[in-house]
Design an enzyme around this catalytic site. Structure first.
Site, PDB file in Angstrom:
ATOM      1  N   HIS A   6      12.005  -0.471 -11.218  1.00 39.20           N
ATOM      2  CA  HIS A   6      13.034  -0.403 -12.182  1.00 39.20           C
ATOM      3  C   HIS A   6      12.281  -0.668 -13.279  1.00 39.20           C
ATOM      4  CE1 HIS A   6      16.561   0.055  -9.563  1.00 39.20           C
ATOM      5  NE2 HIS A   6      16.111  -1.266  -8.787  1.00 39.20           N
ATOM      6  N   ASP A  36      20.590  -5.302  -4.765  1.00 43.01           N
ATOM      7  CA  ASP A  36      20.796  -4.419  -3.921  1.00 43.01           C
ATOM      8  C   ASP A  36      21.503  -4.803  -2.669  1.00 43.01           C
ATOM      9  OD1 ASP A  36      19.958  -2.133  -5.505  1.00 43.01           O
ATOM     10  OD2 ASP A  36      17.857  -2.950  -5.488  1.00 43.01           O
ATOM     11  N   GLU A  90      16.935  -5.742   1.161  1.00 40.04           N
ATOM     12  CA  GLU A  90      18.088  -5.639   0.006  1.00 40.04           C
ATOM     13  C   GLU A  90      18.998  -4.582   0.330  1.00 40.04           C
ATOM     14  OE1 GLU A  90      16.305  -4.733  -3.676  1.00 40.04           O
ATOM     15  OE2 GLU A  90      14.761  -3.007  -2.792  1.00 40.04           O
TER      16      GLU A  90
HETATM   17  C1  3PY Z   1      17.554  -6.878  -6.155  1.00 40.20           C
HETATM   18  O1  3PY Z   1      18.012  -7.979  -6.075  1.00 40.20           O
HETATM   19  O2  3PY Z   1      17.973  -5.999  -5.520  1.00 40.20           O
HETATM   20  C2  3PY Z   1      16.153  -7.038  -6.320  1.00 40.20           C
HETATM   21  O3  3PY Z   1      15.256  -5.916  -6.200  1.00 40.20           O
HETATM   22  C3  3PY Z   1      15.599  -8.193  -7.091  1.00 40.20           C
HETATM   23  O4  3PY Z   1      13.833  -8.142  -7.225  1.00 40.20           O
HETATM   24 MG    MG Z   2      16.496  -4.399  -5.665  1.00 38.37          MG
END
Ligand code: 3PY
Ligand code: MG
Length: 244
Positions: free
Chosen positions: A36, A164, A138
């Protein structure tokens, strides 16, 4: 004595003075984010020596891809974080790409990681055991498959991405929603049962108190860009109030 908890933050800006500030601020690790951000491989390679080797430098690759993984590892970082590991197959794929044969299929280059040749043999001998390979859980599917993911040899840590994960559950950004907390708890319990170190991200320090009590190893808090932006806004607000 080895530290039980490692505190870290996220580097996205690519600025070398920011890298210097992060390592000078006393963090134990940094996540250099290629997923990101607009960071290029060259940005990452330039930042690594500026961070120095007193801080663990983990690069989050843009995706679970053999080419990205080998090119990122060749920069000489201390490990990688792979986003969106949802299945045992995903986990096996990232490990194969990260390890030199016979443990995996990482291709052998001659790069900064190998001291441009000067430490070629030492790097090859130590890479499979020394590099830290983190799998991100995630997505609800990753939570569902956590047992089989934890069974894949070669993963050194699980890293939970609450944002995520909440999105995959139809609750984007609601990282404190009871269902998201329950899914995270499930992953943490499984990691504890498997004696697998885990990490988690939070945008600010408050929720991390509980994570520290629960035994989280890789504490990750804040993003360089938002830390700078919030301090600037705060400063500007305070000055505006003074001139009103
Ligand atoms: C998320 O919270 O999706 C992440 O990837 C945090 O690093
Ligand atoms: Mg993430």
């Amino acid at each position: 004595m080895e530290k039980k908890h490692l505190i870290g933050t996220i580097f996205t800006l690519g600025s070398l003075p920011v890298a210097e500030m992060i390592s000078g601020a006393g963090f134990d690790w940094v996540m250099i984010d290629m997923e990101h951000s607009v960071l290029s491989l060259e940005d990452v390679q330039r930042a690594l020596p500026v961070f120095g080797n007193k801080i663990l430098r983990i690069v989050r690759v843009p995706c679970n891809d053999e080419t990205w993984i080998k090119r990122v590892l060749d920069t000489g970082c201390d490990g990688i974080m792979v986003p969106m590991v949802k299945t045992r197959q995903d986990a096996e794929k990232m490990v194969l790409a990260s390890k030199y044969p016979p443990a995996g299929q990482r291709s052998v280059g001659l790069t900064r990681a190998h001291g441009y040749g000067a430490s070629f043999s030492e790097y090859l001998a130590g890479a499979n055991s020394d590099l830290i390979i983190m799998a991100q859980i995630e997505h609800a599917e990753g939570v569902q498959n956590i047992d089989s993911i934890l069974n894949v040899r070669g993963i050194d840590a699980i890293f939970i991405g609450p944002y995520d994960l909440s999105a995959s559950m139809g609750l984007p950004g609601q990282v404190q929603h009871p269902e998201v907390i329950m899914a995270i708890r499930n992953v943490k319990n499984k990691c504890a049962d498997a004696a697998m170190p885990y990490g988690i991200f939070a945008s600010g320090p408050e929720p991390l108190r509980q994570e520290i009590d629960d035994g989280c190893r890789y504490i990750l808090c804040g993003v360089d860009s938002s830390l700078m932006s919030s301090s600037l806004r705060d400063l500007s607000d305070r000055l505006h109030k003074m001139i009103q």
